[in-house]
Scaffold this motif. Sequence first.
Motif, mmCIF file in Angstrom:
data_model
loop_
_atom_site.group_PDB
_atom_site.id
_atom_site.type_symbol
_atom_site.label_atom_id
_atom_site.label_comp_id
_atom_site.label_asym_id
_atom_site.label_seq_id
_atom_site.Cartn_x
_atom_site.Cartn_y
_atom_site.Cartn_z
ATOM 1 N N TRP A 196 0.834 -1.205 0.000
ATOM 2 C CA TRP A 196 0.000 0.000 0.000
ATOM 3 C C TRP A 196 0.871 1.257 0.000
ATOM 4 C CZ3 TRP A 196 -0.410 3.884 3.778
ATOM 5 C CH2 TRP A 196 -1.397 4.840 3.527
ATOM 6 N N ARG A 199 2.051 2.075 -3.383
ATOM 7 C CA ARG A 199 1.006 2.517 -4.315
ATOM 8 C C ARG A 199 0.681 4.002 -4.186
ATOM 9 N NH1 ARG A 199 -2.549 -1.501 -2.452
ATOM 10 N NH2 ARG A 199 -4.044 0.147 -1.997
ATOM 11 N N CYS A 200 1.052 4.592 -3.062
ATOM 12 C CA CYS A 200 0.620 5.964 -2.760
ATOM 13 C C CYS A 200 1.483 6.994 -3.485
ATOM 14 C CB CYS A 200 0.642 6.211 -1.253
ATOM 15 S SG CYS A 200 -0.478 5.140 -0.323
ATOM 16 N N SER A 202 0.027 9.357 -5.920
ATOM 17 C CA SER A 202 -0.740 10.603 -6.056
ATOM 18 C C SER A 202 -1.648 10.874 -4.859
ATOM 19 C CB SER A 202 -1.584 10.553 -7.330
ATOM 20 O OG SER A 202 -2.488 9.454 -7.290
ATOM 21 N N TRP A 290 -10.282 3.308 -3.660
ATOM 22 C CA TRP A 290 -9.627 2.831 -4.883
ATOM 23 C C TRP A 290 -9.784 3.830 -6.032
ATOM 24 C CZ3 TRP A 290 -6.012 -0.643 -5.341
ATOM 25 C CH2 TRP A 290 -5.931 -1.718 -4.452
ATOM 26 N N VAL A 291 -10.976 4.371 -6.195
ATOM 27 C CA VAL A 291 -11.224 5.303 -7.298
ATOM 28 C C VAL A 291 -10.380 6.564 -7.137
ATOM 29 C CG1 VAL A 291 -12.963 6.827 -8.330
ATOM 30 C CG2 VAL A 291 -13.524 4.438 -7.848
ATOM 31 N N GLN A 293 -7.502 6.872 -5.438
ATOM 32 C CA GLN A 293 -6.080 6.582 -5.591
ATOM 33 C C GLN A 293 -5.701 6.278 -7.037
ATOM 34 O OE1 GLN A 293 -3.901 2.980 -3.903
ATOM 35 N NE2 GLN A 293 -3.189 4.599 -2.533
ATOM 36 N N GLN A 294 -6.584 5.637 -7.760
ATOM 37 C CA GLN A 294 -6.293 5.312 -9.164
ATOM 38 C C GLN A 294 -6.474 6.505 -10.089
ATOM 39 O OE1 GLN A 294 -8.895 1.963 -9.760
ATOM 40 N NE2 GLN A 294 -7.454 0.488 -8.867
ATOM 41 N N ASN A 295 -6.874 7.645 -9.503
ATOM 42 C CA ASN A 295 -6.972 8.908 -10.250
ATOM 43 C C ASN A 295 -7.888 8.784 -11.463
ATOM 44 O OD1 ASN A 295 -6.300 11.604 -10.261
ATOM 45 N ND2 ASN A 295 -4.573 11.340 -11.655
ATOM 46 N N THR A 296 -8.959 7.984 -11.299
ATOM 47 C CA THR A 296 -9.920 7.805 -12.391
ATOM 48 C C THR A 296 -10.598 9.126 -12.741
ATOM 49 O OG1 THR A 296 -10.321 5.610 -11.453
ATOM 50 C CG2 THR A 296 -11.828 6.361 -13.176
ATOM 51 N N CYS A 312 -17.620 4.955 -9.174
ATOM 52 C CA CYS A 312 -17.576 4.056 -8.008
ATOM 53 C C CYS A 312 -18.577 2.915 -8.169
ATOM 54 C CB CYS A 312 -17.876 4.842 -6.727
ATOM 55 S SG CYS A 312 -16.612 6.030 -6.249
ATOM 56 N N LEU A 315 -17.264 0.335 -10.515
ATOM 57 C CA LEU A 315 -16.222 -0.477 -9.888
ATOM 58 C C LEU A 315 -16.838 -1.558 -9.002
ATOM 59 C CD1 LEU A 315 -13.222 -1.032 -9.334
ATOM 60 C CD2 LEU A 315 -13.332 0.680 -7.495
#
Length: 701
Positions: A196, A199-200, A202, A290-291, A293-296, A312, A315
Amino acid sequence: MDSIRSSQITEGIQHISESAFVGLCRKVGTSQLVAMRRDVVDIWEMVKNQVTTSDEDSTMVSGSYGEGLRLEGSDVDFMYWPNNVRVIWELSQSQYNNTHRLTLILCDCSDSPPGFTLLYLLSPRTNRFIHRVCVRMNNRYYISSSKYRQITLSESLSPHNLTPHGPCVSGTFITVEYDHAHCFVSDFWPPSASSWIDRCHSWPQLHVVDDIVKNGCHFVAIGHKLGNYEDHEWRISFSQAEQKLVSVMNHCQFLTYGFLKLFLSEIINNGVGDDDKLLCSYHMKTAVFWVIQQNTIPHWCPQNLLEGFWVCFKLILKWVYEGVCPNFFIPGNNMFLSKIHGIKQHQLYRRLSELYEKGLAFLLHSPSIRSCIIDVLYNPRNSICTDDHTLISEDGVDRNLFVEITYPCVIPGKFNIQSCIRYLQTIEQMKSSPLLTQYQVIMLQNMTARILQYTAFILHMETYTPDNKLSYRADKISCHMLKLTAQFGFITDMMFLAMYYYKTLRYTEALSIIQMIKVKLLQPYVMYTGSVDREMYTEAVGGQSWSTKMRQAVAWDITLDSRFHYISELIPEQQSALQNHWSLLFVPPFILLYMLEILCYRHVDTMRAQTALDDLQTLVHYDQGQYIPLRQRHSSYIRLIELKYRDISWQILGICQQVTGNLQAALYSYQQSLRQEPFNHIQTATEMRIQRVCQWIPLIN
């Protein structure tokens, strides 16, 4: 409604998103209200945890309540962990702990599913409670999660009111459901969650990641249903980390989280039995994490609120289709594994797919969401302002603040002078901190008032003896404390000084305070339990400090702690409440005011005592909720709370009728008290009083 098509929603998507943003601010809270809620909870936790000793438990308000959400029907989650126990992940970490003071527990994840672990005792020194929940396996003593849950449930304060709920014990306080999770803490970040950190990139920012990792994690008493040691395993909890992540969301992201919770409760789980509710609010929160962090969605703002919700939702739909919901911190932990599979998975996917095919129009089936956007659908040209100050008035902010600072009652665990002094010293130290917010300052003021009240009555209990110099000095201190409380607490906090004067036979002084309270309470601008005449309130105290408003314009119900006695006439009621594992009595202020007036005038002026009794009788018989609340709607941002005080109101009327000699009327009042909702749990006292009155009536006749 049928004329509204998804195409209409799509055409003005940004305008509708702004409308939904405004509606959700009114339902979920503006950024100002959410910040205030978090600040109040944070300062309560800080004070409580600094006061706790090494052999007591630390406390954390977790879940949506700690995150700043106040949705109707949501429960309040508390986590407790012993200060003298620490969990480590590897033996080398033992050097950072004082093994002479702490009980050390070592994790064994070798044979557990991701996100779960076994815990075994590492140090020979341990408390007796932990030994009781151990099982022996492979020549080691492991702490059994099932035994731990069983014992914490059986030894809770209200065992007959509590039920098991996952790793928690659940109960109800007033009408609010709560979950208590007794757990353990580790000061170290789990190795299985190290990915984790990587992954961080952004979100969240580096300093937030460092803060989260530095604070470690917790372990709650529940095993994996498909694990080899379900009865003994513990689940790794990231509640503290999740609360930090929610706090660094921008307000649009936070509203999306609230949006999903409403979508879950009002659409997905609407009309579904508890056993068939496959999706929970934790899945919604995980999707938002998740949304983000994934910068969707690169820019979260009011204009694309619905887009954020839709991403969301898609997903979640994908997760249900695949049967995999990856934990945000440990993706290998599939949170659907033991619950969403087979036929249930297919049924849930089919249902969600049907919603997906309808497009955003399906949101109109949610009462809360429909109310947010319906006006825009019919009036697409209306302008929308998303500024905080236009969404909530001054009195609206005040109502919410005063509700928040009164909800987390400050009750010392060890009920003695030393505990109260520690609270007062801690609060005094915190008051000087330049980092406190304006909400935390007013919370500390209210906490000080509560603790001074406790201290004054405890001091009187512990030192009172006739003609004793020590008792005289203690009395002077108690009076001074209660006068201080009256100076910076709510209007109704003055009632404790009146009770103390009555308790110590100073009837004239008590009556003077009673008259002062009565004049203040009858002012038309007074806010009582969140209800207020907005115009009168604003005219009287608008623009003034919250401290001034508390003293001059805010009243609350009188809360009497049943662990000690304020006035002798209510001792049976307090004892009855304690027998029913209920530690507090809630009394409407005018009811207690008239009671004290009657009791004092009995010794000073019997004619006035009768007049006060007549006033009390009229109030109890004919009040329509103005002074004896049937229900409270603090504001549109706070859940509806029903508080029914008719039981204690009829009871107090009966007590006053009995002490003035009208036994027939007293009997009728006690019988009426029994017919009310048993909110204060005083039935035992009522039945005892009925029995005594029935014994006296034939003798008098």
